[in-house]
Write an enzyme that holds these catalytic residues in place. Structure first.
Site, PDB file in Angstrom:
ATOM      1  N   TYR A   1      42.364  21.387  40.370  1.00  0.00           N
ATOM      2  CA  TYR A   1      41.071  20.663  40.112  1.00  0.00           C
ATOM      3  C   TYR A   1      40.869  21.002  38.640  1.00  0.00           C
ATOM      4  O   TYR A   1      39.911  20.464  37.953  1.00  0.00           O
ATOM      5  CB  TYR A   1      40.101  20.767  40.991  1.00  0.00           C
ATOM      6  CG  TYR A   1      40.452  20.130  42.382  1.00  0.00           C
ATOM      7  CD1 TYR A   1      40.136  18.835  42.514  1.00  0.00           C
ATOM      8  CD2 TYR A   1      40.744  21.031  43.652  1.00  0.00           C
ATOM      9  CE1 TYR A   1      40.611  18.195  43.832  1.00  0.00           C
ATOM     10  CE2 TYR A   1      41.122  20.527  44.711  1.00  0.00           C
ATOM     11  CZ  TYR A   1      41.021  19.072  44.965  1.00  0.00           C
ATOM     12  OH  TYR A   1      41.258  18.661  46.226  1.00  0.00           O
TER      13      TYR A   1
ATOM     14  N   PHE B   1      32.003  22.254  53.123  1.00  0.00           N
ATOM     15  CA  PHE B   1      31.639  21.018  53.252  1.00  0.00           C
ATOM     16  C   PHE B   1      32.817  20.148  53.250  1.00  0.00           C
ATOM     17  O   PHE B   1      33.827  20.298  52.539  1.00  0.00           O
ATOM     18  CB  PHE B   1      30.500  20.832  52.366  1.00  0.00           C
ATOM     19  CG  PHE B   1      30.806  20.832  50.951  1.00  0.00           C
ATOM     20  CD1 PHE B   1      31.406  19.876  50.317  1.00  0.00           C
ATOM     21  CD2 PHE B   1      30.565  22.013  50.362  1.00  0.00           C
ATOM     22  CE1 PHE B   1      31.695  19.961  48.886  1.00  0.00           C
ATOM     23  CE2 PHE B   1      31.071  22.220  48.830  1.00  0.00           C
ATOM     24  CZ  PHE B   1      31.413  21.316  48.152  1.00  0.00           C
TER      25      PHE B   1
END
Length: 418
Positions: free
Chosen positions: A127, A418
């Site tokens: 990322y 999450f």
């Protein structure tokens, strides 16, 4: 290949694709969970139209985002784009599918006016190319109770406090309110929606999430105010005739150190327990120093970077957080998408407020937007990043000045996936 948001009717194929992408094809369909998560336009997929199945084109990549709030230094809640559910089936990697979904989502987040995006990176090297940088770290401990010899005597606790085990219904009722009081105290924390509490109290089944009922205790001060919570399980294990049980801490919230001391005393006093295992704590949590012998605590094997941050709007983000000292610093920022590129003057005041504005002044530090995200939350120091050649110090002493301005009172930490 086609990249687009899915419809509600496509939740089932999206669910199966995400299970394949996370290498868990054996997991049962998470129908109810996906229905709760569904938000039009926020679940993307890549479809391969060659050789379609009877249900239609093959879903070969997944991506989901949702709006969340991230606590920043000073306690403010920064609205962010939370990215999750990112998979590409192994048959379709290296085709630009992740790049297409990510860039579409980040551009939409900027259009909605969100200052930043967050995610949890399964692999370190994915990322950074999209402008994300590590923004919290998970630090845990394995404590040998016999070697540590328990907690030191005389640690301060609240006068007249009490600790009680509570039912799952009480956790769902009292836990959210406690968490909302705790969240502003911890940079890096995010919200816990209702379904978070339902899953973790067994009220909502999530296939693949191995839940078993544990022990939950609430700490109350003398006036009855709830100031802390601990949730743990104990594995029944014996070494011959001798108890050798690990106590596994799954959740730990304390509004102050006196509450934390009392809850840790409970954990270290449970019969049969030989090891207290805490997979994740704030990196600067004092737990080892509370022990009679801190050498009885060794780092947990899952210690790693955790939440990653991608800044999208520097003026909005830097205005939201607080600062520890007044000063001025000029940053030369590079951004793969160009959204935050340029020279920016960070100016902080004695009252803790700050702002960033474009400038033509000579830069003090040169860095990528990913490294800036790391410094924004205080997850690392500019001095250390400069030593690692991840930040370039253009003015002597600028890295130290950056650390003085950006250092948070508490090290950032996010206890929740999450």
């Amino acid at each position: 290949m086609e990249i687009r948001p899915i419809t509600r009717d496509e939740l089932a194929v999206w669910d199966r694709s995400i299970s394949r992408g996370f290498l868990r094809p054996h997991v049962a369909p998470a129908t109810e969970w996906r229905e709760i998560q569904f938000e039009p336009g926020r679940m993307q997929a890549a479809f391969d139209h060659r050789d379609p199945t009877p249900e239609g084109p093959r879903c070969v990549a997944t991506f989901r985002s949702f709006d969340a709030e991230l606590t920043v230094p000073g306690g403010a809640r920064l609205p962010v784009d939370a990215v999750t559910g990112v998979t590409v089936n192994s048959t379709h990697t290296r085709r630009g599918l992740l790049s297409g979904m990510m860039r579409r989502d980040l551009a939409a987040a900027r259009e909605r006016g969100l200052p930043a995006a967050i995610l949890i990176a399964a692999e370190y090297n994915i990322y950074g190319r999209f402008g994300f940088g590590p923004a919290t770290r998970s630090t845990g401990w394995r404590v040998d109770v016999l070697r540590a010899r328990g907690l030191r005597a005389g640690l301060p606790v609240h006068d007249g406090h009490r600790i009680d085990f509570v039912t799952l219904e009480e956790v769902r009722k009292l836990g959210p309110e406690l968490y909302e009081r705790w969240r502003p105290t911890q940079p890096g924390a995010i919200g816990r929606p209702e379904h978070w509490w339902r899953v973790r109290t067994g009220d909502l089944d999530l296939p693949g999430f191995e839940w078993k009922e544990g022990f939950t205790a609430l700490h109350r001060t003398a006036d009855g105010t709830v100031t802390g919570l601990i949730n743990y399980t104990v594995d029944e294990k014996f070494d011959g005739a001798y108890p050798d049980c690990p106590l596994n801490v799954r959740d730990f919230l304390a509004l102050d150190q006196q509450t934390a001391n009392a809850l840790w005393k409970l954990a270290f006093s449970v019969d049969w327990v030989r090891h207290v295992v805490v997979p994740s704590l704030r990196p600067d949590d004092p737990l080892p120093l509370l022990l009679n012998d801190p050498r009885g605590a060794r780092p947990h094997e899952d210690d790693s970077d955790f939440t990653w941050l991608r800044l999208l709007d520097l003026p909005a983000a830097f205005a939201a957080r607080r600062y520890t000292a007044p000063g001025r610093l000029v940053l030369d920022v590079t951004d793969p998408e160009g959204w935050t590129s340029g020279r920016w003057a960070l100016e902080t005041a004695a009252d803790g407020t700050g702002r960033t504005t474009p400038t033509e002044d000579a830069a003090d530090l040169a860095l990528g937007v990913g490294a800036l995200g790391t410094l924004f939350q205080g997850a690392d120091t500019a001095t250390r990043l400069a030593a690692a050649a991840m930040v370039a110090e253009l003015t002597p002493g600028a890295a130290g000045r950056a650390d003085t301005l950006l250092r948070p009172e508490r090290t950032p930490w996010n206890p929740d996936s999450f």
